[in-house]
Design a protein around this motif. Structure first.
Motif, mmCIF file in Angstrom:
data_model
loop_
_atom_site.group_PDB
_atom_site.id
_atom_site.type_symbol
_atom_site.label_atom_id
_atom_site.label_comp_id
_atom_site.label_asym_id
_atom_site.label_seq_id
_atom_site.Cartn_x
_atom_site.Cartn_y
_atom_site.Cartn_z
ATOM 1 N N LYS A 194 0.877 -1.187 0.000
ATOM 2 C CA LYS A 194 0.000 0.000 0.000
ATOM 3 C C LYS A 194 0.905 1.224 0.000
ATOM 4 O O LYS A 194 1.939 1.242 0.697
ATOM 5 C CB LYS A 194 -0.861 0.022 1.268
ATOM 6 N N TYR A 221 -3.057 4.357 10.001
ATOM 7 C CA TYR A 221 -3.502 3.460 8.928
ATOM 8 C C TYR A 221 -2.614 2.211 8.882
ATOM 9 O O TYR A 221 -3.099 1.083 8.847
ATOM 10 C CB TYR A 221 -3.479 4.184 7.572
ATOM 11 N N LYS A 223 -0.698 0.872 11.122
ATOM 12 C CA LYS A 223 -0.795 0.006 12.305
ATOM 13 C C LYS A 223 -2.065 -0.837 12.278
ATOM 14 O O LYS A 223 -2.061 -2.007 12.627
ATOM 15 C CB LYS A 223 -0.798 0.865 13.583
ATOM 16 N N GLN A 224 -3.178 -0.199 11.834
ATOM 17 C CA GLN A 224 -4.467 -0.892 11.910
ATOM 18 C C GLN A 224 -4.751 -1.782 10.711
ATOM 19 O O GLN A 224 -5.587 -2.684 10.774
ATOM 20 C CB GLN A 224 -5.590 0.132 12.060
ATOM 21 N N SER A 225 -4.051 -1.533 9.591
ATOM 22 C CA SER A 225 -4.355 -2.240 8.356
ATOM 23 C C SER A 225 -4.038 -3.740 8.449
ATOM 24 O O SER A 225 -3.111 -4.153 9.144
ATOM 25 C CB SER A 225 -3.536 -1.613 7.228
ATOM 26 N N GLU A 226 -4.826 -4.534 7.707
ATOM 27 C CA GLU A 226 -4.573 -5.976 7.594
ATOM 28 C C GLU A 226 -3.446 -6.239 6.586
ATOM 29 O O GLU A 226 -2.890 -7.330 6.538
ATOM 30 C CB GLU A 226 -5.839 -6.686 7.073
ATOM 31 N N GLU A 227 -3.141 -5.227 5.753
ATOM 32 C CA GLU A 227 -2.102 -5.390 4.722
ATOM 33 C C GLU A 227 -0.750 -5.620 5.396
ATOM 34 O O GLU A 227 -0.547 -5.256 6.558
ATOM 35 C CB GLU A 227 -1.997 -4.120 3.855
ATOM 36 N N LYS A 228 0.197 -6.176 4.619
ATOM 37 C CA LYS A 228 1.490 -6.556 5.216
ATOM 38 C C LYS A 228 2.664 -5.695 4.729
ATOM 39 O O LYS A 228 3.734 -5.700 5.330
ATOM 40 C CB LYS A 228 1.796 -8.042 4.893
ATOM 41 N N CYS A 246 5.755 -2.566 14.311
ATOM 42 C CA CYS A 246 5.038 -3.656 13.639
ATOM 43 C C CYS A 246 6.050 -4.568 12.934
ATOM 44 O O CYS A 246 6.160 -4.543 11.698
ATOM 45 C CB CYS A 246 4.046 -3.119 12.599
ATOM 46 N N GLU A 248 6.102 -7.563 12.198
ATOM 47 C CA GLU A 248 5.550 -8.589 11.295
ATOM 48 C C GLU A 248 5.198 -8.015 9.920
ATOM 49 O O GLU A 248 4.883 -8.758 8.990
ATOM 50 C CB GLU A 248 4.317 -9.253 11.952
ATOM 51 N N LYS A 249 5.243 -6.668 9.780
ATOM 52 C CA LYS A 249 4.927 -6.022 8.497
ATOM 53 C C LYS A 249 6.221 -5.484 7.872
ATOM 54 O O LYS A 249 7.255 -5.408 8.538
ATOM 55 C CB LYS A 249 3.933 -4.877 8.712
#
Ligand code: 13P
Ligand code: SF4
Length: 305
Positions: A194, A221, A223-228, A246, A248-249
């Protein structure tokens, strides 16, 4: 003294001397770690007026320390590094805008918060990147002279098509130097990411974004997004912060050029020295400047709240 002991000394001294340390989100991690609050320029000034501490150290740039002083004139406000100014905030003088206003007498003057206290005294309302669209929509006037950032101004104009805009040639030298081609390359390299962009970037970059927003909008955005995966189109500190928060992202800075030297001017030693009574710059503003600039900031809170 090593970094760890300086850090401990700062934490001890700020408690002992009842000092509140504020840090903008673009500051180095070492600084945000010793701050009482980290946030965008608007959040910082609101936090400053809420703290009971009589002294505030602003780890950021000059216009942010001035905003704190305007909102809390009874406090001692210290800018952490006297050389830290925002080049955009210093691009347009009060005299220059006074002259332009003569040619646009029926326009409301909307000033980005990245302006000097002196310039704010002749503007109608301030905005931050987070609140600009909402505030411009809420202003009764349908003609807007937007200063100093023509990139943020273009973004607002696109989102408020019912109003007429006059923009000037100002802007952030850091965000503004990233080109549309660099954005295309970053997107090609990271096709699943994104693309989150600050509206201080040029319209050719903003047009390619999935999300356009202030520092805080970008952080929330991501932090909350499901995107990686995310390409971050703002100062590099935000990519670094998000990667830490984050793990993991994946966060890719849009460009390694996105470094604001003024925001990096403050060191832990500067903060330590200020707490020992040496260094920094105490912000002093004439009473008249505080009163007039405050009207412009109060209008922002009224229209954007
Ligand atoms: P914020 O208003 O989001 O804190 O941004 C300030 C700034 O200088 C952006 O470059
Ligand atoms: Fe000013 Fe740009 Fe630095 Fe923000 S990033 S403080 S707008 S020069």
């Amino acid at each position: 003294m090593d970094t760890l002991s300086i850090r401990d000394e700062i934490l001890r001294l700020k408690k002992e001397k009842d000092v509140c340390i504020l840090a903008h989100s673009y500051q180095a991690k070492a600084i945000t770690e010793i701050a009482d609050f980290t946030g965008d320029s608007y959040q910082l000034s609101v936090m400053a007026s809420k703290t009971d501490a009589k002294t505030v150290i602003m780890c950021g740039v000059r216009f942010m320390a001035e905003t704190v002083k305007i909102l809390s004139p009874e406090k001692t406000v210290i800018l952490s590094s006297p050389i830290a100014g925002c080049p955009m905030a210093e691009q347009m003088s009060k005299e220059y805008i006074e002259n332009i206003k003569k040619s646009y007498p029926d326009y409301a003057v909307v000033a980005y918060i990245n302006t000097t206290a002196e310039l704010k005294t002749i503007c109608d309302v301030c905005v931050t990147s987070a609140s600009a669209v909402k505030i411009v929509k809420n202003i009764p006037n349908d003609k807007i002279l937007f200063i100093p950032d023509c990139n943020l101004g273009s973004y607002v104009a696109k989102n408020v098509p019912e109003k007429t805009f006059k923009l000037l040639h100002g802007g952030c030298p850091i965000h503004g130097k990233i080109t549309g081609e660099e954005a295309r390359v970053a997107k090609r390299l990271h096709p699943d990411a994104k693309f989150l962009v600050h509206p201080e970037c040029v319209p050719q970059v903003v047009a390619q974004a999935d999300v356009v927003g202030s520092t805080t909008v970008i952080i929330d955005y991501a932090k909350q997004s499901e995107e990686k995966e995310f390409i971050i189109g703002t100062e590099i500190a935000i990519s670094e912060y998000l990667q830490f928060e984050c793990p993991e992202k994946k966060f890719y800075p849009l460009s390694s050029k996105l470094i604001c030297p003024d925001m990096k001017a403050t060191t832990l030693v500067d903060v330590y020295n200020i707490l020992k009574g040496d260094g920094g710059e105490v912000i002093e503003l004439p009473e008249e400047t505080i009163v007039k600039a405050r009207a412009c900031i109060d209008k922002m809170i009224e229209l954007g709240g």
